[in-house]
Design an enzyme around this catalytic site. Structure first.
Site, PDB file in Angstrom:
ATOM      1  N   GLU A 108       0.907  -1.443   0.122  1.00  0.00           N
ATOM      2  CA  GLU A 108       0.653  -0.067   0.190  1.00  0.00           C
ATOM      3  C   GLU A 108       0.640   1.463   0.438  1.00  0.00           C
ATOM      4  O   GLU A 108       1.963   0.940   0.908  1.00  0.00           O
ATOM      5  CB  GLU A 108      -0.923  -0.469   1.580  1.00  0.00           C
ATOM      6  CG  GLU A 108      -1.789  -0.916   1.601  1.00  0.00           C
ATOM      7  CD  GLU A 108      -2.314  -1.070   2.247  1.00  0.00           C
ATOM      8  OE1 GLU A 108      -3.207  -2.083   3.027  1.00  0.00           O
ATOM      9  OE2 GLU A 108      -2.813   0.063   2.982  1.00  0.00           O
ATOM     10  N   CYS A 127       2.993   7.905   1.539  1.00  0.00           N
ATOM     11  CA  CYS A 127       3.321   7.146   2.936  1.00  0.00           C
ATOM     12  C   CYS A 127       3.737   5.840   1.846  1.00  0.00           C
ATOM     13  O   CYS A 127       2.807   5.411   1.122  1.00  0.00           O
ATOM     14  CB  CYS A 127       2.167   6.475   3.609  1.00  0.00           C
ATOM     15  SG  CYS A 127       2.874   5.312   4.355  1.00  0.00           S
ATOM     16  N   CYS A 134       5.433  -7.758   7.499  1.00  0.00           N
ATOM     17  CA  CYS A 134       6.524  -7.190   8.989  1.00  0.00           C
ATOM     18  C   CYS A 134       6.829  -8.259   9.111  1.00  0.00           C
ATOM     19  O   CYS A 134       5.364  -8.943   9.223  1.00  0.00           O
ATOM     20  CB  CYS A 134       5.986  -6.024   8.927  1.00  0.00           C
ATOM     21  SG  CYS A 134       7.280  -5.371   9.212  1.00  0.00           S
ATOM     22  N   CYS A 138       4.306  -5.858  15.808  1.00  0.00           N
ATOM     23  CA  CYS A 138       4.100  -4.941  16.684  1.00  0.00           C
ATOM     24  C   CYS A 138       2.044  -4.910  16.747  1.00  0.00           C
ATOM     25  O   CYS A 138       2.041  -5.258  15.284  1.00  0.00           O
ATOM     26  CB  CYS A 138       4.324  -3.326  16.228  1.00  0.00           C
ATOM     27  SG  CYS A 138       5.746  -3.188  15.964  1.00  0.00           S
ATOM     28  N   CYS A 141      -0.463  -2.865  15.078  1.00  0.00           N
ATOM     29  CA  CYS A 141      -0.224  -2.714  13.411  1.00  0.00           C
ATOM     30  C   CYS A 141      -1.174  -3.873  12.679  1.00  0.00           C
ATOM     31  O   CYS A 141      -0.858  -4.541  12.978  1.00  0.00           O
ATOM     32  CB  CYS A 141       1.131  -2.493  12.985  1.00  0.00           C
ATOM     33  SG  CYS A 141       1.646  -2.343  11.613  1.00  0.00           S
ATOM     34  N   GLU A 185       9.213  -2.726   7.474  1.00  0.00           N
ATOM     35  CA  GLU A 185       9.918  -2.158   8.404  1.00  0.00           C
ATOM     36  C   GLU A 185      11.572  -1.822   7.283  1.00  0.00           C
ATOM     37  O   GLU A 185      12.596  -2.589   6.957  1.00  0.00           O
ATOM     38  CB  GLU A 185      10.967  -3.291   9.537  1.00  0.00           C
ATOM     39  CG  GLU A 185      11.844  -2.914   9.928  1.00  0.00           C
ATOM     40  CD  GLU A 185      11.938  -1.606  10.640  1.00  0.00           C
ATOM     41  OE1 GLU A 185      10.611  -0.722  11.306  1.00  0.00           O
ATOM     42  OE2 GLU A 185      13.026  -0.130  10.704  1.00  0.00           O
ATOM     43  N   HIS A 241       6.811   4.385  20.896  1.00  0.00           N
ATOM     44  CA  HIS A 241       5.625   4.320  21.746  1.00  0.00           C
ATOM     45  C   HIS A 241       5.635   3.614  23.511  1.00  0.00           C
ATOM     46  O   HIS A 241       4.737   3.848  23.827  1.00  0.00           O
ATOM     47  CB  HIS A 241       5.493   2.291  20.488  1.00  0.00           C
ATOM     48  CG  HIS A 241       5.300   3.142  19.595  1.00  0.00           C
ATOM     49  ND1 HIS A 241       4.220   3.220  18.751  1.00  0.00           N
ATOM     50  CD2 HIS A 241       5.579   1.695  18.490  1.00  0.00           C
ATOM     51  CE1 HIS A 241       4.581   3.481  17.750  1.00  0.00           C
ATOM     52  NE2 HIS A 241       5.205   1.900  17.095  1.00  0.00           N
ATOM     53  N   CYS A 358      -2.065   3.103   6.588  1.00  0.00           N
ATOM     54  CA  CYS A 358      -0.828   1.126   5.873  1.00  0.00           C
ATOM     55  C   CYS A 358      -1.275   0.029   5.906  1.00  0.00           C
ATOM     56  O   CYS A 358      -1.504   0.149   7.837  1.00  0.00           O
ATOM     57  CB  CYS A 358       0.473   1.932   5.712  1.00  0.00           C
ATOM     58  SG  CYS A 358       0.432   2.984   4.504  1.00  0.00           S
TER      59      CYS A 358
HETATM   60  N1  SAH Z   1       8.162  -0.175  10.467  1.00  0.00           N
HETATM   61  C1  SAH Z   1       8.611   1.016  10.781  1.00  0.00           C
HETATM   62  C2  SAH Z   1       7.319   1.839   9.175  1.00  0.00           C
HETATM   63  C3  SAH Z   1       6.557   1.314   9.141  1.00  0.00           C
HETATM   64  S1  SAH Z   1       4.997   1.874  10.398  1.00  0.00           S
HETATM   65  C4  SAH Z   1       8.029   1.589  12.440  1.00  0.00           C
HETATM   66  O1  SAH Z   1       7.341   0.780  12.677  1.00  0.00           O
HETATM   67  O2  SAH Z   1       8.591   2.563  12.244  1.00  0.00           O
HETATM   68  C5  SAH Z   1       5.544   3.700  10.423  1.00  0.00           C
HETATM   69  C6  SAH Z   1       4.231   4.089  11.355  1.00  0.00           C
HETATM   70  O3  SAH Z   1       2.892   3.614  11.401  1.00  0.00           O
HETATM   71  C7  SAH Z   1       5.032   3.755  12.938  1.00  0.00           C
HETATM   72  O4  SAH Z   1       5.342   4.840  13.689  1.00  0.00           O
HETATM   73  C8  SAH Z   1       3.986   2.922  13.376  1.00  0.00           C
HETATM   74  O5  SAH Z   1       3.673   2.448  14.983  1.00  0.00           O
HETATM   75  C9  SAH Z   1       2.667   3.668  13.282  1.00  0.00           C
HETATM   76  N2  SAH Z   1       1.660   2.940  12.789  1.00  0.00           N
HETATM   77  C10 SAH Z   1       1.256   1.310  13.058  1.00  0.00           C
HETATM   78  N3  SAH Z   1      -0.504   0.350  13.218  1.00  0.00           N
HETATM   79  C11 SAH Z   1      -0.443   2.018  14.263  1.00  0.00           C
HETATM   80  C12 SAH Z   1      -1.816   1.866  13.863  1.00  0.00           C
HETATM   81  N4  SAH Z   1      -3.352   0.649  14.701  1.00  0.00           N
HETATM   82  N5  SAH Z   1      -2.503   2.875  14.998  1.00  0.00           N
HETATM   83  C13 SAH Z   1      -1.078   4.167  14.525  1.00  0.00           C
HETATM   84  N6  SAH Z   1      -0.192   3.871  14.266  1.00  0.00           N
HETATM   85  C14 SAH Z   1       0.023   2.999  13.622  1.00  0.00           C
HETATM   86 FE1  SF4 Z   2       6.483  -3.450  11.264  1.00  0.00          FE
HETATM   87 FE2  SF4 Z   2       5.999  -0.967  11.670  1.00  0.00          FE
HETATM   88 FE3  SF4 Z   2       3.919  -2.216  12.083  1.00  0.00          FE
HETATM   89 FE4  SF4 Z   2       5.392  -2.539  13.876  1.00  0.00          FE
HETATM   90  S1  SF4 Z   2       4.637  -1.054  13.544  1.00  0.00           S
HETATM   91  S2  SF4 Z   2       4.459  -4.088  12.661  1.00  0.00           S
HETATM   92  S3  SF4 Z   2       8.091  -2.315  12.338  1.00  0.00           S
HETATM   93  S4  SF4 Z   2       5.167  -1.465   9.637  1.00  0.00           S
END
Ligand code: SAH
Ligand code: SF4
Length: 404
Positions: A108, A127, A134, A138, A141, A185, A241, A358
């Site tokens: 995406e 973005c 990934c 997390c 996510c 990532e 976080h 995303c």
């Molecule tokens: N993997 C990298 C970059 C992609 S995620 C990273 O984790 O930094 C990009 C951002 O989106 C990160 O800061 C992540 O914590 C945030 N993110 C992911 N899922 C989310 C959600 N459900 N609500 C708000 N932010 C979220």
């Molecule tokens: Fe991967 Fe970033 Fe999502 Fe964590 S927040 S699972 S590192 S894409």
């Protein structure tokens, strides 16, 4: 895990071995022509066409003799994205792109339009994704829930940008910012991400200023150190976080390999060596990482640092029991950080903010997990976060596939 979860069930995966032209290094493109007795400037003609907003296929590169277009097309792809669906939301302010790649994997990108304000010009931020899925996992996510499919090729990263740039170009507009906050990532696919950043930054290719490019990481310390050694290239965002290890172990499983002290030390060294301020991202999850104790721990951790904190209300995702923190709680958290002299902004979520959007389209496409699986996952997260709040560290190992 879940290697085929992002495959389009309706299409037979066809992996195309030809590299995408946008990701081919300029020197290699020159060599392709000179090996055939052609002048080096042909490479420039091709890359001008690749990065022009109006050329959609190799056949349209009329500066190139047709006798060369055929052989070039046999060896390289004009576009690595097989198909893109665009969904427009937020009254036209957000365009979510779901891209199907040649092997059927989905990634995406999200294009966000910000109107001009008193002190800032109109912005168009894209973005983009660096991996399909990934491995970090997390739990808040949508991409993390999907698991890891594969790294994207350099061209697959860049072609997301070309698609958005072409859509903007049709209205006489240009991308102003690119953030690697989509799926994946970036520092676990660092060589390709760096090659993509170089192409985006190169005045002869996409030509976007380095300061307008942000790479976000969940805390891959060796990757941060590699970036520091390269010098000031772009903005580094660190997804923090939580400032306490037991909690960060749950929210960012990579923390079990590179804990907070190591991540923040690497980020500090990056800031000191490049002179660029670090951006810390904090996804605000109600009752999980937004307590007074957490605010105080973060204030203590970052006091005196050359850093900026972004607080982002969690976007709801189906498989978690969690929700965004209430606005008043986020305000109070921000106030504690500001009292410690840490510059803090709250990104008010229009349901569209960077990152949050995303992974969700691809997750929808992959199909909802079964109800019992969701229930198990939720129960596990409730127990894990409760234990973390009591300060107990998890005994689970770091996720696979994220080795040094
Ligand atoms: N993997 C990298 C970059 C992609 S995620 C990273 O984790 O930094 C990009 C951002 O989106 C990160 O800061 C992540 O914590 C945030 N993110 C992911 N899922 C989310 C959600 N459900 N609500 C708000 N932010 C979220
Ligand atoms: Fe991967 Fe970033 Fe999502 Fe964590 S927040 S699972 S590192 S894409």
């Amino acid at each position: 895990m879940m290697l085929d979860v992002l495959q389009d069930p309706g299409s037979r995966p066809t992996t195309d071995p030809r590299p995408g032209i946008s990701g081919v290094a300029q020197a290699a493109l020159v060599r392709w022509f000179t090996d055939r007795g052609e002048p080096a400037f042909r490479a420039r003609q091709v890359s001008d066409a690749i990065w022009s907003g109006t050329t959609h296929a190799l056949d349209q590169v009329l500066t190139l003799p047709s006798a060369l277009r055929g052989p070039l097309g046999e060896e390289m792809r004009f576009d690595t994205v097989a198909d893109t669906e665009v969904e427009v939301t937020d009254g036209g302010q957000t365009e979510k792109g779901l891209h199907r790649l040649s092997d059927g994997a989905f990634v995406e990108s999200v294009l966000m339009h910000y109107p001009a304000r008193a002190r800032s010009r109109e912005r168009h931020t894209l973005c983009i994704s660096s991996q399909a899925g990934c491995a970090v996992g997390c739990p808040f996510c949508a991409t993390g829930e999907l698991g890891f499919t594969r790294d994207l090729e350099t061209a697959e990263i860049l072609d997301q940008v070309r698609h958005a740039a072409r859509r903007l170009d049709a209205d006489g507009r240009r991308l102003t910012n690119i953030v690697f906050m989509g799926m994946g990532e970036p520092l676990l696919n660092l060589d390709r991400v760096l090659a993509a950043v170089e192409a985006l930054n190169d005045p002869k290719r996409f030509g976007l200023g380095a300061r307008h490019i942000t790479v976000s990481t969940s805390g891959v310390v060796p990757g941060i150190r590699r970036l520091t050694a390269l010098g000031p290239q772009f903005t580094l965002a660190v997804s923090l976080h939580a400032a306490r290890d037991p909690l960060r172990d749950v929210l960012v499983p990579l923390n079990r390999r590179w804990p907070i002290a190591e991540v923040v030390t690497a980020a500090r060294e990056h800031a000191a060596s490049t002179g660029r301020r670090i951006s810390y991202e904090v996804t605000m999850i109600g009752g999980v990482n937004d307590t007074d104790i957490d605010a105080q721990a973060m204030a203590d951790l970052l006091r005196g640092d050359h850093a900026h904190v972004n607080l982002i209300p969690m976007n709801p995702v189906a498989h978690t029991p969690w929700q965004a923190s209430p606005p008043a709680v986020i305000e109070a958290f921000a106030a504690s950080l500001r009292e410690a002299g840490i510059e803090t902004t709250i990104r008010h979520n229009r349901g569209q903010e960077i990152g949050a959007a995303c992974g969700q389209l691809a997750a929808e496409r992959a199909g909802a997990p079964s109800a019992p699986a969701v229930a198990r996952r939720r129960a596990l997260l409730v127990t894990a976060s409760a234990a973390a709040l009591r300060g107990e560290r998890s005994a689970d190992p770091a996720p696979d596939g994220v080795g040094e």
